[in-house]
Design an enzyme around this catalytic site. Structure first.
Site, PDB file in Angstrom:
ATOM      1  N   ASP A 155       0.978  -1.345  -0.224  1.00  0.00           N
ATOM      2  CA  ASP A 155       0.031   0.196   0.020  1.00  0.00           C
ATOM      3  C   ASP A 155       0.752   1.254   0.085  1.00  0.00           C
ATOM      4  OD1 ASP A 155      -2.488  -0.840  -0.365  1.00  0.00           O
ATOM      5  OD2 ASP A 155      -3.246  -0.588   1.854  1.00  0.00           O
ATOM      6  N   ASP A 193      -7.612  -7.156  13.381  1.00  0.00           N
ATOM      7  CA  ASP A 193      -7.202  -8.314  13.928  1.00  0.00           C
ATOM      8  C   ASP A 193      -7.972  -9.033  15.114  1.00  0.00           C
ATOM      9  OD1 ASP A 193      -6.439  -6.565  15.591  1.00  0.00           O
ATOM     10  OD2 ASP A 193      -4.302  -7.041  15.581  1.00  0.00           O
TER      11      ASP A 193
END
Length: 691
Positions: A267, A420
């Site tokens: 990214d 997460d």
């Protein structure tokens, strides 16, 4: 016959020679020594027989000299420390001020400044009252003088302050302190239970095991077909320092090449870094590794959006498991062989999490203190929850997921900065079980600068509160047992993510400093001394080499409670800073084995230069130039003053010492020391900022 005194001669003889001699001294200042032979003169003599008044005097003088030397040495150290404080804090030589980019950080600094000024004013008032004889500390109820006792306007104002303090301020502070102490005890009990669970696991040697050898097959030709298809993902964003280490480590995983696919999810918005990563991917691709480079044009959702985009590829449906590594993680070649076999014959297992180890844990004091926290998290929290509950929070990296578990749980969502933890909670609500492997370790880095660490902690403590608001209705409506709901809501979210930063900040950063000027709300010694030391000792036991740092660790954790409390409030009420994602700055540290491998690689490149096929000469020259710039670019390190944490550290330290001294009748003397300390801190805080 005169005895022979040759050392070699008498040492080699078994029998003494000569006539026994008795030497008597008439002078009473000397002791009497009897010599039966030449060897007897060299035997051990009782030291008490040789003592006399002169010897005792010289021994005492020698000890006094040593004591004076020790005092002088301590004085020199103290003088040097004061000189360093004067140079760095007052004259600001070689330091710069840390910029407060977050709006709430500036607001918190203003609150601490205001609180400090109020305490300084009250402190001066208390000192004047003491010299005037207006102290009433013998009675814990603080007897307020009657009208006929009042002498002068200043004393009238002081009595009014005492009455206002007793009737208005003290009850509120007492109630708040009692509430925080109750929360403190509950959280301490939770830590104690976790620690006993950790000891039980260690003593009984409990842990996940693999039955047999899942990769042992008689048919060697079809052996690779029995290995499951594994997808490896490395999400990264502008990771110039660590991209090469992570890609190299993952490409050396011991797994059949036709059963493994590596995705580099870049990214980065820096075209130079993109070019470097593409070159590294091309190099390993030419060696026969199935590795793809993937870059998003629309970079939304941070890491969650990156992983979600990668999982939408058509070829993902052919893979059964996905292993995720952040850009600074360096798994060992046998990582997949130690984790993937746990999924065999266990269809309810959704996640296998490995432990982190840190290549730079001894770099400085900050990394050592972080190592204490993270060792406790993995050794105690993750291991106990994994063994007894089959649930824990996914750490976002160094783990292997069953892709079916990800799909059943809704996949990666971009609604929080802790994607997460989000996927772990949703998978737990859908009935999937987790396994934690404490023996499987993956190298990574911890932040080496306080600024990077503070930003990381802000994200780690604001995200869970965001998630709690979003997933609470789903938890209440889920079909899991009541005990699992209680564990998820009370223990996992409230106690460890909300109550801990709340009471830590309120009790030790607000109430404790206030007790310096509100004796009615004095905290018990066991609250500010014994219990915190016991809990800190339990926290530090999983990393016994860090025991010498127990004192700075205790002060550091209480000081960091400002950042954690600020992040918790930001996430709970969904303020602007809770949506910020700042990539943690990394230094690109390598282990010793990595350095040896790199040296061997350089030697081979000198003998036989490698040619990247499929790349033009211009691209190769550009990559070479970028790598040289990366290596030769000097790194300028500047020391920074973090005013908020510095001021709070002084407040906590002085408040703790004052509470101890006041219990021994030294209240007023500490007020003077406290005033000087606050004055020094105030000069640093109130002074004009240097651009």
């Amino acid at each position: 016959m005169v005895p022979r005194m040759n050392l070699f001669y008498w040492w080699t003889k078994d029998k003494s020679q000569g006539t026994p001699v008795v030497v008597k001294m008439e002078n009473p200042n000397f002791s009497i020594l009897e010599i039966d032979g030449p060897d007897a003169a060299f035997k051990t003599v009782d030291k008490s027989r040789l003592k006399n008044s002169k010897q005792v005097k010289w021994v005492l003088l020698l000890k006094a000299n040593r004591a004076v030397g020790c005092v002088a040495w301590l004085g020199a150290i103290l003088w040097g420390l004061l000189g360093a404080i004067k140079k760095r804090l007052i004259f600001r030589q070689g330091v710069a001020f840390a910029s407060e980019k977050l709006g709430r950080g500036k607001l918190m600094l203003k609150v601490i400044k205001s609180f400090l000024m109020i305490l300084l004013g009250i402190l001066g008032f208390e000192v004047v009252a003491y010299f005037k004889g207006w102290h009433y500390f013998e009675n814990p109820n603080l007897y307020a003088p009657h009208t006929y006792d009042i002498q002068g306007l200043f004393q009238l104002f002081y009595v009014a302050w005492l009455e206002f303090r007793v009737r208005c301020i003290a009850p509120f502070v007492l109630s708040l302190s009692t509430f925080c102490i109750v929360l403190f005890l509950i959280q301490s009990l939770d830590r104690l239970i976790l620690f006993f669970g950790f000891l039980y696991i260690k003593l009984k040697k409990i842990g996940p095991t693999i039955n047999g050898d899942p990769f042992e097959y008689k048919d060697l030709e079809g052996e690779a077909q029995n290995y499951p298809m594994v997808l490896v993902q490395i999400p990264m964003c502008n990771e110039r320092e660590v991209y090469e280490l992570s890609i190299s480590a993952v490409c050396q995983l011991d797994w059949p090449k036709e059963r493994l696919l590596i995705q580099i999810l870049d990214d980065s918005n820096d075209e130079n870094i993109q070019l470097l990563i593409k070159s590294e991917v091309a190099k390993w691709s030419q060696k026969g590794i199935n590795i793809f480079y993937r870059h998003r044009l629309i970079r939304t959702g941070y890491k969650a959006g990156n992983l979600k985009s990668a999982m939408s590829c058509d070829y993902v449906k052919y893979y059964e498991f996905v292993a995720i590594f952040d850009a600074d993680f360096q798994p060992t070649p046998d990582f997949l062989k130690l984790t993937v076999p746990h999924f065999k014959d266990n269809p309810e297992l959704g996640l296998v999490q490995a432990r982190w180890t840190f290549v730079n844990k001894d770099e400085n004091l900050l990394t050592r203190l972080q190592n204490v926290n993270l060792c406790y998290h993995f050794e105690v929290e993750q291991q106990v929850n994994g063994v007894f509950l089959n649930f824990f929070g996914f750490n976002g990296t160094a783990g292997v997921w069953r892709i079916k578990a990800l799909e059943d749980s809704g996949g990666w969502l971009e609604r929080t900065t802790v994607e997460d933890m989000d996927i772990a909670v949703r998978a737990h609500l859908n009935g999937w079980k987790f396994i934690y492997l404490n023996d499987v370790k993956v190298l990574c880095e911890v932040p080496e600068s306080f600024e990077a660490y503070r930003k990381q902690q802000h994200r780690w403590h604001s995200g869970p509160m965001q998630l709690f608001r979003l997933c609470l209705p789903a938890v209440l409506k889920s079909k899991i047992s009541i005990w699992k709901k209680v564990n998820l809501i009370f223990l996992f979210f409230l106690l460890r993510k909300l109550i801990l930063p709340f009471y830590s900040f309120t009790l030790f950063c607000i109430i404790l400093p206030l007790t310096m000027f509100i004796p009615e709300a004095e905290l018990p010694t066991w609250v500010i001394c014994f219990v915190p030391i016991l809990m800190t000792f339990l926290n530090i036991l999983p990393s016994p080499k860090s025991i010498p740092f127990i004192a700075p660790y205790l002060l550091f954790e209480n000081t960091m409670s400002v950042t954690k409390f600020n992040a918790m409030i930001s996430g709970l009420f969904q303020l602007g800073s809770s949506y910020e994602w700042i990539v943690t700055k990394k230094a690109g540290r390598s282990s010793e084995s990595d350095l040896l491998a790199a040296a061997d690689k350089d030697m081979k490149s000198l003998i036989q230069p490698q040619i990247n096929r499929g790349a033009s000469e211009n691209d190769l020259s550009d990559v070479t130039l970028l790598k040289e710039q990366t290596v030769n670019k000097p790194v300028k390190k500047t020391n920074k003053i973090y005013r908020k944490e510095l001021a709070l550290a002084f407040l906590l330290l002085t408040a703790s010492i004052r509470s101890f001294l006041s219990a021994h009748g030294l209240h007023f003397y500490f007020l003077l020391f406290q005033g000087v300390t606050f004055l020094l801190v105030g000069l640093d805080l109130i002074g004009e900022q240097v651009s």
